[in-house]
Design a protein around this motif. Sequence first.
Motif, PDB file in Angstrom:
ATOM      1  N   THR A   4       0.811  -1.214   0.000  1.00  0.00           N
ATOM      2  CA  THR A   4       0.000   0.000   0.000  1.00  0.00           C
ATOM      3  C   THR A   4       0.847   1.268   0.000  1.00  0.00           C
ATOM      4  N   THR A   5       2.165   1.119  -0.152  1.00  0.00           N
ATOM      5  CA  THR A   5       3.039   2.285  -0.121  1.00  0.00           C
ATOM      6  C   THR A   5       2.778   3.196  -1.308  1.00  0.00           C
ATOM      7  N   LEU A   6       2.521   4.481  -1.056  1.00  0.00           N
ATOM      8  CA  LEU A   6       2.355   5.471  -2.100  1.00  0.00           C
ATOM      9  C   LEU A   6       3.328   6.610  -1.810  1.00  0.00           C
ATOM     10  N   GLU A   7       3.039   7.800  -2.308  1.00  0.00           N
ATOM     11  CA  GLU A   7       3.898   8.926  -2.006  1.00  0.00           C
ATOM     12  C   GLU A   7       3.748   9.313  -0.544  1.00  0.00           C
ATOM     13  N   ARG A   8       4.739  10.082  -0.074  1.00  0.00           N
ATOM     14  CA  ARG A   8       4.742  10.498   1.326  1.00  0.00           C
ATOM     15  C   ARG A   8       3.525  11.372   1.613  1.00  0.00           C
ATOM     16  N   PRO A   9       2.667  10.996   2.596  1.00  0.00           N
ATOM     17  CA  PRO A   9       1.492  11.821   2.906  1.00  0.00           C
ATOM     18  C   PRO A   9       1.909  13.127   3.572  1.00  0.00           C
ATOM     19  N   ASP A  10       1.106  14.162   3.373  1.00  0.00           N
ATOM     20  CA  ASP A  10       1.445  15.476   3.908  1.00  0.00           C
ATOM     21  C   ASP A  10       1.111  15.603   5.385  1.00  0.00           C
ATOM     22  N   GLN A 280       5.331   7.453   7.970  1.00  0.00           N
ATOM     23  CA  GLN A 280       5.331   7.997   6.615  1.00  0.00           C
ATOM     24  C   GLN A 280       5.247   9.516   6.628  1.00  0.00           C
ATOM     25  N   VAL A 281       4.446  10.066   7.535  1.00  0.00           N
ATOM     26  CA  VAL A 281       4.297  11.519   7.624  1.00  0.00           C
ATOM     27  C   VAL A 281       5.576  12.175   8.141  1.00  0.00           C
ATOM     28  N   LYS A 282       6.144  11.608   9.220  1.00  0.00           N
ATOM     29  CA  LYS A 282       7.291  12.234   9.864  1.00  0.00           C
ATOM     30  C   LYS A 282       8.596  11.994   9.119  1.00  0.00           C
ATOM     31  N   GLU A 283       8.744  10.790   8.542  1.00  0.00           N
ATOM     32  CA  GLU A 283      10.043  10.397   8.007  1.00  0.00           C
ATOM     33  C   GLU A 283      10.004  10.008   6.533  1.00  0.00           C
ATOM     34  N   GLY A 284       8.808   9.919   5.962  1.00  0.00           N
ATOM     35  CA  GLY A 284       8.703   9.466   4.591  1.00  0.00           C
ATOM     36  C   GLY A 284       9.045   8.002   4.432  1.00  0.00           C
ATOM     37  N   THR A 285       8.930   7.239   5.522  1.00  0.00           N
ATOM     38  CA  THR A 285       9.297   5.832   5.508  1.00  0.00           C
ATOM     39  C   THR A 285       8.200   5.009   4.867  1.00  0.00           C
ATOM     40  N   GLY A 286       8.517   4.286   3.825  1.00  0.00           N
ATOM     41  CA  GLY A 286       7.549   3.374   3.221  1.00  0.00           C
ATOM     42  C   GLY A 286       7.413   2.127   4.051  1.00  0.00           C
TER      43      GLY A 286
END
Length: 295
Positions: A4-10, A280-286
């Motif tokens: 379910t990994t997509l782009e980094r959520p804002d 994902q929000v804080k670190e962009g970790t998939g």
Amino acid sequence: MVSTTLERPDKFRIGRVFSNSFAVIGRNPGLLVGLAALFSALPALVLNLWNYRNLANLDFADSESMAVADPSAVLGNSLISMAFGLIYFVLALLFQSSLVRGTIEDLNGKRPAIGDCIQIALRCMFPTLGMGLVVFLTMILALVVTMFVAGMLIPVFGNIIVFIAFIALVVPGIMLFLGISVSVPVLIQERLGVFGSMSRSRALTKGSRWSLFGLLLVLFLAAIVIQMAFALLFGFTFAITGSLSTVGLVVGAIGSALVSTVVSTLMSVAIAVSYVELRQVKEGTGVDELAEIFA
């Protein structure tokens, strides 16, 4: 299964957490039923049967018989209830831990295995218990401090000021709880120990705690509605009959166990999904990176 990994959520979004939570549940019905039966439904059923049995043995129509109950029997029943409650608490922590593992594996695009989930939960059992103990003692300390402060302020300022002071103490307590709300997923996934996981949770939730509050509030209110509906139905039946038949006892115990299991499942999965969302929000970790620790 597709990751379910997509782009980094804002930002942390409640709707996305709910969507992913129900998606995880929908993709893994067998896993959830197996874990729920082992760690939640069956233990809850045993505990409910014991408690309902004690309730059914009370003759509410005869106040004298209730007043002269055998003290040794009451003590024995209380000790057994405490033992059941302690075992249920431990199993509930194992249930949450196993669901956290399964949820993250699912979001990683893998098919979680029940054996792996149980193994990870057992491996982290003592740190999880330690964390539960720390949280419990913190809550007790906060309650004692609140009561002490209220006791000192009432004679001086009256009830209105005490109420304001109570709110002033409760809000920081809620923020503290929200700060450590993803400690169990951190502990399961990152193996940072009790206090390291709690500190890591506070860092991850910083800036998203009001959104987490909204999420947990919705879950809490939904849980209350479900449990109150069942309690009212069960209480209404008991009030009409004045006693519980064996069939009614079993049906009530099963229904209560199912309700508590459904609530616990949704709560645990949502907390695990929130942990992934926060990373994902804080670190962009998939989510694919989250499983590297276990590689």
